[in-house]
Design an enzyme around this catalytic site. Sequence first.
Site: not given
Length: 275
Positions: A72, A89, A147, A167
Amino acid sequence: MTKYIYKLSPFLKETIWGWEKWVVSCHPNGPSIVDNGDLKGEALKDVEKFKEVFPILVKIIKADSVLSVQVHPDDEYARIHENSKGKTECWYILEAEKGATLISGIKKGLNKEKLRQIINDGKLEEELEETEVKPGDLIYIPSGTVHAIKGGLKLIEVQQNSDITYRLYDWGRGREEHVEQSLNVIDYTGENKGGKIENFSSLETPYFKVNKIEVKDTYKDSSKDGFNCFVVIDGEGTISCDKNSLKISKEETVYIPQGINYEIKGNLTLLKSNE
């Protein structure tokens, strides 16, 4: 707005790898719904009318197979290229099969050009860092961290209120990949300092705070400094303020607006998140 404690119904999103419930969400791609009080039936985004964008998004994720390898962007890159917030996150592990692992980071010594060549050579899987996890662990995933959640895991995700994902690799499943965007935002040096926190009790990031709360009888607190959100990890009990009282049990979610003194009674464990 009346000072209720609100129970929330999640937005359910089914995927090729399992499902996710957006349990505290003002995001237009999946808003959660208020179950009670003066806002019953309304989307949570209408609770925080004084804020342009609600700051966090909380999900419960169940992975039956591996998710894509992804990354991200930070706030600056997302603002310039996506007109969005970035996405930092963390994951609190609820359930994990024996020996379960997830991907958090890449091997040391890589840079943008080296990683691009590795991807072109079809050898990315060899450069991913795997971490074994168990229930109760927390994994911190700052923006820029490569991740992937793997199969056999169920977890709570607390993140910035953003739905921007690049992605990097999808295990040959043929979905769209965003290699160049990913290469632009990866933290190659690990300076963001993500990773596993064992025996987790608290985490404070620039964007949100997360705490594990153990209630054996009574827990009293106040949301005087800002909203509080709770997801029940295990057990059952009640949460009350002077306006209402709610029964809560495993994986149920409540939202407490700013300015409420509240009390939790019972025998239960909760994940608390706020700004």
